[in-house]
Design an enzyme around this catalytic site. Structure first.
Site, PDB file in Angstrom:
ATOM      1  N   HIS A  63      -0.712  20.204  -3.371  1.00 26.49           N
ATOM      2  CA  HIS A  63       0.235  20.034  -2.394  1.00 26.49           C
ATOM      3  C   HIS A  63      -0.050  18.857  -1.493  1.00 26.49           C
ATOM      4  O   HIS A  63       0.216  18.795  -0.487  1.00 26.49           O
ATOM      5  CB  HIS A  63       0.131  21.257  -1.272  1.00 26.49           C
ATOM      6  CG  HIS A  63       0.179  22.827  -1.973  1.00 26.49           C
ATOM      7  ND1 HIS A  63       1.271  23.272  -2.186  1.00 26.49           N
ATOM      8  CD2 HIS A  63      -0.837  23.272  -2.390  1.00 26.49           C
ATOM      9  CE1 HIS A  63       1.054  24.338  -2.629  1.00 26.49           C
ATOM     10  NE2 HIS A  63      -0.215  24.445  -2.705  1.00 26.49           N
ATOM     11  N   SER A 112       5.784 -10.547   0.553  1.00 26.22           N
ATOM     12  CA  SER A 112       7.114 -10.683   1.703  1.00 26.22           C
ATOM     13  C   SER A 112       7.474 -12.018   2.265  1.00 26.22           C
ATOM     14  O   SER A 112       6.751 -12.898   2.302  1.00 26.22           O
ATOM     15  CB  SER A 112       6.532  -9.672   2.958  1.00 26.22           C
ATOM     16  OG  SER A 112       7.384 -10.040   3.893  1.00 26.22           O
ATOM     17  N   LYS A 130       1.611  -9.387   3.309  1.00 27.39           N
ATOM     18  CA  LYS A 130       1.792  -8.267   2.516  1.00 27.39           C
ATOM     19  C   LYS A 130       1.656  -8.483   0.898  1.00 27.39           C
ATOM     20  O   LYS A 130       1.517  -9.620   0.286  1.00 27.39           O
ATOM     21  CB  LYS A 130       3.382  -8.180   2.558  1.00 27.39           C
ATOM     22  CG  LYS A 130       3.591  -7.584   3.927  1.00 27.39           C
ATOM     23  CD  LYS A 130       3.496  -6.065   3.984  1.00 27.39           C
ATOM     24  CE  LYS A 130       4.546  -5.266   3.456  1.00 27.39           C
ATOM     25  NZ  LYS A 130       4.768  -3.930   3.382  1.00 27.39           N
ATOM     26  N   GLU A 159       7.099   0.438  -7.994  1.00 27.12           N
ATOM     27  CA  GLU A 159       8.398   1.155  -7.288  1.00 27.12           C
ATOM     28  C   GLU A 159       9.644   0.819  -8.038  1.00 27.12           C
ATOM     29  O   GLU A 159      10.476   1.733  -8.141  1.00 27.12           O
ATOM     30  CB  GLU A 159       8.622   0.345  -6.025  1.00 27.12           C
ATOM     31  CG  GLU A 159       7.758   0.569  -5.115  1.00 27.12           C
ATOM     32  CD  GLU A 159       7.726  -0.259  -3.643  1.00 27.12           C
ATOM     33  OE1 GLU A 159       8.538  -0.168  -2.884  1.00 27.12           O
ATOM     34  OE2 GLU A 159       7.304  -1.513  -3.476  1.00 27.12           O
TER      35      GLU A 159
END
Ligand code: ARG
Length: 462
Positions: free
Chosen positions: A155, A276, A282, A289
């Site tokens: 979980h 970024s 970043k 992704e």
């Protein structure tokens, strides 16, 4: 004019010509198309249907076309409907009647099914290769960080400590099954439709066994109607791609989580990260992704062909032309994802300390404390409750189980002795899970050996 224009008095409009064309997609199958045509011509000559001179001219003409395509010197005519027409019309323009005899006893229906099956077989082999490379990268990291403790989750809540190697090996086993699925898809594609012609076979004395053997097919498809209209071998390939992409997507999701500031379990190499355009600090896990994101497309490719197929009567229908774009895309996408993940896994830095810091939170020893009591005779359900109360005590004090004093344990049950502290050590907790397939060191070592042996036999099966 199209090669089938004999019975027409008007050509198609520019729009319908383009709407009906598949050349932009199926030119990817040029090598398979040429191999299929060469084998067909050799068989026609062997059976005395065309002369040996015609056959020789066809072989040489097709070899020359192939060389030009590969050198980027073949001018595809956008007015050609598909790769079959494109190659055949240039061949005929170049070698004359011999080229015009190539299509004897053949239809584009058996031709395209042959090309697509050859293509699918090759793609399966390439994907199996890439699958093995990713498994090797995972096994390499599992060996490098064999003893590293990671909080195991259910979980997404801390559950029990596990070895990081054990966690990575879980993905190796998923990929091992993906390999089997790709091998099954390759077997499904490995049957020759060539010689079935449009739908019913032909009146020429074709030798289907000969073309099948020359093209490396292990068998011929027994029914001509089935041979020209079935695409389930592509569904098998796309299903194998979808499941494998789904596995990669799960791994990518973990890597994305692990590389957050909250987790910090891994640091991706710069070559698998991006920055970024506005935030200078970043470092984003874009490629993980993308692997996660591309999975949706691959599943979409599978579903699209399933839906295309569901209402088709026998035998060939033009709907089937829609089969290739998704299959080519699914295979290419999975291959890219496998290559990407192998590089990402192989170069990522594993932060064992961060994993251990997190593993110390969330009462990962609780099950083992309950087992301690159960092993001393307390029924497990009762032990579960006792430890639940100890966890509650920790919650109110804001501490962990190993911060409790022996008196705290004794107050909960007089079965607790000084050796309870041994039950709280995360490394020994993991090590104690000695069951086959468990996270104990010996069990993981045995699993690792099994995974490597499987890799060796899969290598041999390639
Ligand atoms: N481009 C077609 C396809 O991909 C080739 C077969 C065409 N057959 C036909 N009868 N129109 O399916």
């Amino acid at each position: 004019m199209a090669l089938w224009s004999g019975r027409f008095t008007e050509g198609v409009s520019e729009f319908t010509q383009q709407f009906g064309a598949s050349l932009p997609v199926d030119k990817a199958l040029y090598a398979q198309d040429i191999a299929g045509s060469k084998a067909h011509a050799r068989m026609l000559a062997a059976q005395g249907v065309i002369s040996q001179d015609d056959c020789d001219a066809i072989q040489a003409g097709l070899d020359a076309i192939k060389a030009r395509i590969e050198a980027g010197e073949f001018a595809f005519d956008i007015n050609d409907e598909d790769i079959h027409m494109s190659i055949e019309s240039v061949l005929t323009a170049e070698i004359g009647d011999a080229g015009a005899r190539l299509h004897t006893g053949r239809s584009r229906n058996d031709q395209v099914a042959t090309d697509t099956r050859l293509y699918a077989k090759e793609r399966c082999s390439q994907l199996m290769r890439a699958n093995l490379d990713l498994r090797a990268a995972l096994i390499h990291q599992a060996k490098e960080h064999f003893d590293t403790i990671l909080p195991g989750y259910t979980h997404l809540q801390h559950a029990q400590p596990v070895l990081f190697s054990h966690h990575l090996l879980a993905y190796v086993w998923m990929l091992t099954r993906d390999f089997e699925r790709l091998a099954a898809a390759r077997r499904a594609a490995d049957a020759s439709p060539l010689g079935c012609a449009a739908l019913a076979g032909t009146t020429y004395p074709l030798d289907r066994q000969m073309t099948a053997a020359e093209l490396g097919f292990s068998r011929v498809i027994p029914n001509s109607l089935d041979a020209v209209s079935d695409r389930d071998f592509l569904l098998d390939l796309m299903y194998a791609c979808s499941v494998s992409c789904m596995h990669l997507s799960r791994l990518a999701e973990e890597i994305i989580l692990w590389s957050t500031s909250e987790f910090g379990f891994v640091t991706l190499s710069d070559s698998f990260s991006t920055g970024s355009s506005i935030m200078p600090q970043k470092k984003n896990p874009d490629f993980a992704e993308l692997v996660r994101g591309k999975t949706g497309r691959v599943v979409g490719d599978l579903v699209a062909l399933l839906v295309t197929m569901k209402g088709l009567p026998l035998a060939y229908n033009k709907d089937l032309q829609e089969d290739k774009e998704g299959a080519i895309d699914a295979a290419k996408t999975l291959e890219d994802c496998l290559v990407c993940m192998a590089g990402m896994i192989g170069t990522m830095q594993v932060n064992a300390d961060a994993m251990m810091t997190q593993a110390k939170k969330g009462y990962l020893a609780a099950t083992d404390v309950a087992d301690y009591l159960a092993k001393k005779g307390m029924p497990f359900r009762r032990a579960h409750e006792v430890v639940g109360h100890l966890v509650l005590l920790c919650e109110t004090r804001g501490c962990d189980l190993d911060d409790l004093a022996l008196e705290d344990f004794k107050a909960a049950s007089d079965l607790f002795e000084a050796d309870i502290t041994g039950a709280l050590d995360l490394k020994s907790i993991a090590a104690a899970r000695t069951t086959e397939g468990g996270t104990g060191h010996e069990a993981v070592r045995a699993q690792l050996e099994q995974a490597e042996a499987q890799m060796a036999s899969d290598e041999a099966a390639l």
